[in-house]
Design a protein around this motif. Sequence first.
Motif, PDB file in Angstrom:
ATOM      1  N   GLU A 110       3.130 -34.990  13.816  1.00 47.30           N
ATOM      2  CA  GLU A 110       3.984 -33.830  13.961  1.00 47.30           C
ATOM      3  C   GLU A 110       3.653 -32.757  12.925  1.00 47.30           C
ATOM      4  OE1 GLU A 110       7.977 -36.323  15.313  1.00 47.30           O
ATOM      5  OE2 GLU A 110       7.860 -35.476  13.287  1.00 47.30           O
ATOM      6  N   VAL A 111       3.843 -31.513  13.337  1.00 46.87           N
ATOM      7  CA  VAL A 111       3.806 -30.366  12.424  1.00 46.87           C
ATOM      8  C   VAL A 111       5.175 -29.717  12.465  1.00 46.87           C
ATOM      9  CG1 VAL A 111       2.746 -28.147  11.890  1.00 46.87           C
ATOM     10  CG2 VAL A 111       1.347 -29.990  12.851  1.00 46.87           C
ATOM     11  N   PHE A 112       5.861 -29.715  11.340  1.00 55.13           N
ATOM     12  CA  PHE A 112       7.131 -29.015  11.197  1.00 55.13           C
ATOM     13  C   PHE A 112       6.896 -27.856  10.229  1.00 55.13           C
ATOM     14  CE2 PHE A 112      10.826 -31.959  12.436  1.00 55.13           C
ATOM     15  CZ  PHE A 112      10.073 -32.646  13.370  1.00 55.13           C
ATOM     16  N   THR A 113       7.384 -26.669  10.566  1.00 57.61           N
ATOM     17  CA  THR A 113       7.166 -25.550   9.650  1.00 57.61           C
ATOM     18  C   THR A 113       8.303 -24.542   9.700  1.00 57.61           C
ATOM     19  OG1 THR A 113       5.588 -23.859   8.915  1.00 57.61           O
ATOM     20  CG2 THR A 113       5.818 -24.157  11.290  1.00 57.61           C
ATOM     21  N   ALA A 114       8.639 -24.021   8.515  1.00 57.14           N
ATOM     22  CA  ALA A 114       9.538 -22.888   8.367  1.00 57.14           C
ATOM     23  C   ALA A 114       8.665 -21.735   7.876  1.00 57.14           C
ATOM     24  CB  ALA A 114      10.648 -23.208   7.369  1.00 57.14           C
ATOM     25  N   PRO A 115       8.222 -20.845   8.775  1.00 54.60           N
ATOM     26  CA  PRO A 115       7.197 -19.856   8.431  1.00 54.60           C
ATOM     27  C   PRO A 115       7.705 -18.619   7.703  1.00 54.60           C
ATOM     28  CG  PRO A 115       7.760 -19.645  10.737  1.00 54.60           C
ATOM     29  CD  PRO A 115       8.548 -20.814  10.214  1.00 54.60           C
ATOM     30  N   ASN A 116       9.006 -18.574   7.434  1.00 57.89           N
ATOM     31  CA  ASN A 116       9.554 -17.445   6.683  1.00 57.89           C
ATOM     32  C   ASN A 116      10.298 -17.997   5.471  1.00 57.89           C
ATOM     33  OD1 ASN A 116      10.989 -15.240   5.672  1.00 57.89           O
ATOM     34  ND2 ASN A 116      11.328 -14.358   7.694  1.00 57.89           N
ATOM     35  N   PHE A 145      10.398 -24.837  13.044  1.00 58.38           N
ATOM     36  CA  PHE A 145       9.827 -25.251  14.317  1.00 58.38           C
ATOM     37  C   PHE A 145       9.325 -26.689  14.188  1.00 58.38           C
ATOM     38  CE2 PHE A 145       9.323 -20.711  13.915  1.00 58.38           C
ATOM     39  CZ  PHE A 145       9.600 -20.202  15.173  1.00 58.38           C
ATOM     40  N   ASN A 146       9.442 -27.452  15.246  1.00 59.46           N
ATOM     41  CA  ASN A 146       8.820 -28.781  15.288  1.00 59.46           C
ATOM     42  C   ASN A 146       7.887 -28.871  16.480  1.00 59.46           C
ATOM     43  OD1 ASN A 146      11.470 -28.906  16.804  1.00 59.46           O
ATOM     44  ND2 ASN A 146      10.634 -30.897  17.413  1.00 59.46           N
ATOM     45  N   ILE A 147       6.680 -29.345  16.225  1.00 65.55           N
ATOM     46  CA  ILE A 147       5.684 -29.588  17.274  1.00 65.55           C
ATOM     47  C   ILE A 147       5.218 -31.021  17.109  1.00 65.55           C
ATOM     48  CG2 ILE A 147       3.476 -28.902  18.267  1.00 65.55           C
ATOM     49  CD1 ILE A 147       3.911 -26.130  17.065  1.00 65.55           C
ATOM     50  N   GLU A 148       5.530 -31.858  18.088  1.00 67.44           N
ATOM     51  CA  GLU A 148       5.251 -33.279  18.033  1.00 67.44           C
ATOM     52  C   GLU A 148       4.198 -33.609  19.084  1.00 67.44           C
ATOM     53  OE1 GLU A 148       9.074 -35.253  18.308  1.00 67.44           O
ATOM     54  OE2 GLU A 148      10.026 -33.642  17.162  1.00 67.44           O
ATOM     55  N   MET A 149       3.123 -34.290  18.668  1.00 65.69           N
ATOM     56  CA  MET A 149       1.949 -34.473  19.528  1.00 65.69           C
ATOM     57  C   MET A 149       1.544 -35.937  19.547  1.00 65.69           C
ATOM     58  SD  MET A 149      -0.080 -31.149  17.993  1.00 65.69           S
ATOM     59  CE  MET A 149       0.303 -31.635  16.291  1.00 65.69           C
ATOM     60  N   VAL A 198      -0.781 -39.430  20.926  1.00 62.79           N
ATOM     61  CA  VAL A 198      -2.165 -39.877  21.091  1.00 62.79           C
ATOM     62  C   VAL A 198      -2.695 -39.573  22.486  1.00 62.79           C
ATOM     63  CG1 VAL A 198      -1.537 -42.211  21.823  1.00 62.79           C
ATOM     64  CG2 VAL A 198      -3.723 -41.837  20.669  1.00 62.79           C
ATOM     65  N   ARG A 199      -1.801 -39.335  23.444  1.00 68.82           N
ATOM     66  CA  ARG A 199      -2.217 -38.966  24.792  1.00 68.82           C
ATOM     67  C   ARG A 199      -2.383 -37.457  24.944  1.00 68.82           C
ATOM     68  NH1 ARG A 199      -1.300 -42.880  28.798  1.00 68.82           N
ATOM     69  NH2 ARG A 199      -2.387 -41.383  30.130  1.00 68.82           N
ATOM     70  N   GLY A 200      -2.118 -36.694  23.884  1.00 66.55           N
ATOM     71  CA  GLY A 200      -2.265 -35.250  23.954  1.00 66.55           C
ATOM     72  C   GLY A 200      -1.045 -34.531  24.496  1.00 66.55           C
ATOM     73  N   ALA A 201       0.033 -35.268  24.782  1.00 70.20           N
ATOM     74  CA  ALA A 201       1.286 -34.641  25.207  1.00 70.20           C
ATOM     75  C   ALA A 201       2.017 -34.107  23.987  1.00 70.20           C
ATOM     76  CB  ALA A 201       2.159 -35.663  25.937  1.00 70.20           C
ATOM     77  N   HIS A 202       2.862 -33.088  24.186  1.00 69.70           N
ATOM     78  CA  HIS A 202       3.587 -32.553  23.044  1.00 69.70           C
ATOM     79  C   HIS A 202       5.002 -32.134  23.406  1.00 69.70           C
ATOM     80  CE1 HIS A 202       2.431 -28.635  24.752  1.00 69.70           C
ATOM     81  NE2 HIS A 202       3.322 -28.068  23.946  1.00 69.70           N
ATOM     82  N   LEU A 203       5.836 -32.135  22.392  1.00 67.60           N
ATOM     83  CA  LEU A 203       7.207 -31.655  22.458  1.00 67.60           C
ATOM     84  C   LEU A 203       7.342 -30.559  21.417  1.00 67.60           C
ATOM     85  CD1 LEU A 203      10.451 -33.796  22.389  1.00 67.60           C
ATOM     86  CD2 LEU A 203      10.051 -32.100  20.613  1.00 67.60           C
ATOM     87  N   ASP A 204       8.048 -29.472  21.748  1.00 68.31           N
ATOM     88  CA  ASP A 204       8.198 -28.399  20.771  1.00 68.31           C
ATOM     89  C   ASP A 204       9.605 -27.831  20.815  1.00 68.31           C
ATOM     90  OD1 ASP A 204       7.861 -27.163  23.262  1.00 68.31           O
ATOM     91  OD2 ASP A 204       5.848 -26.457  22.789  1.00 68.31           O
ATOM     92  N   GLY A 205      10.079 -27.362  19.679  1.00 69.01           N
ATOM     93  CA  GLY A 205      11.414 -26.798  19.607  1.00 69.01           C
ATOM     94  C   GLY A 205      11.557 -25.874  18.414  1.00 69.01           C
ATOM     95  N   TYR A 206      12.507 -24.956  18.513  1.00 67.75           N
ATOM     96  CA  TYR A 206      12.822 -24.041  17.413  1.00 67.75           C
ATOM     97  C   TYR A 206      14.271 -24.248  16.999  1.00 67.75           C
ATOM     98  CZ  TYR A 206      14.314 -19.781  15.073  1.00 67.75           C
ATOM     99  OH  TYR A 206      14.879 -18.904  14.181  1.00 67.75           O
ATOM    100  N   HIS A 207      14.497 -24.387  15.702  1.00 66.04           N
ATOM    101  CA  HIS A 207      15.833 -24.624  15.160  1.00 66.04           C
ATOM    102  C   HIS A 207      16.224 -23.431  14.295  1.00 66.04           C
ATOM    103  CE1 HIS A 207      15.486 -29.021  16.179  1.00 66.04           C
ATOM    104  NE2 HIS A 207      14.213 -28.662  16.139  1.00 66.04           N
ATOM    105  N   PRO A 208      17.106 -22.560  14.773  1.00 59.29           N
ATOM    106  CA  PRO A 208      17.538 -21.409  13.982  1.00 59.29           C
ATOM    107  C   PRO A 208      18.216 -21.853  12.688  1.00 59.29           C
ATOM    108  CG  PRO A 208      18.160 -21.170  16.276  1.00 59.29           C
ATOM    109  CD  PRO A 208      17.701 -22.579  16.106  1.00 59.29           C
ATOM    110  N   SER A 209      18.323 -20.940  11.766  1.00 61.72           N
ATOM    111  CA  SER A 209      18.851 -21.285  10.447  1.00 61.72           C
ATOM    112  C   SER A 209      20.349 -21.495  10.449  1.00 61.72           C
ATOM    113  CB  SER A 209      18.487 -20.206   9.428  1.00 61.72           C
ATOM    114  OG  SER A 209      18.980 -18.947   9.850  1.00 61.72           O
TER     115      SER A 209
END
Length: 268
Positions: free
Chosen positions: A123-129, A137-141, A143-154
């Motif tokens: 997973e890559v989780f980042t707060a870019p500001n 944001f969370n981007i979860e990937m 081994v099959r190359g599938a991914h889940l993504d979401g944005y969590h406001p402050s």
Amino acid sequence: MSSPRRCFFILFVILLTATSAVPITARLLKAAPRKVKPAPYTIYRTATPITIDGKLDEPGWFAAPSVGEFQFAWYKSGKREQTVAKLLWDDKNLYVSFICQDAHIAGTRTKHDSDVWEDDCVEVFTAPNPDLPMAYFNIEMSVRGAHLDGYHPSKKSTPLETNWNAEGIQIKASVVGTLNDDGDTDSFWILEAAIPFAAFAHVAKQTPPRPDDVWHLNLNRLGGDTNIQYSQWSPGTSAVPQYHRPQDFGRVIFSAATRPVQEVRDTK
């Protein structure tokens, strides 16, 4: 060992040791559970184009430093299987790579926004500001190359934006072993991704980042049917496994510099 597997194993050893003098056995087998905040990580610009193919054979990947050992804040039992992760960037994308030591590689999810965390997953989780450290944001990937993504406001009162997608993301994984077969012992799997900066544009201060910009970020690993891994670059401080804690994220600094392979060799 067959020729393809031998080539991947050699690549694994080279990338694992390219930026550290610590013996492989110490890195992989003696990593103790701890909660030590890592030093800020410098993300270098890639000097050459990156092809997302799960091979990590571009000079940029060889030159990039590893983020360091993943930490096991919630370790209880089983083998601590280490992960080598690296980051690069250019004007369009944030690039991330993972090499995951894994004796039993498992994955069945193939659809976007499916329960990829149940598979072997990174997973890559980042707060870019940095002015909005709780907006992440969370981007979860998997081994099959599938991914889940979401944005969590402050703001806690604002619901998760389930309709946010990391548009244009590229993901490719490769396996050295046998997927979904615990009857043998696997070696490792690789995941390589390009995440467009444009996906973060509505939150980040500026996209693409400017040199010396700082983002809050974490890299995580979990999942699998056997010996589930809960490890991170910047370790969590909660009592139970919980990756959705931006207060535990580490820091990354975008550098204008590239890091030639020759520079890595010269430090040996």
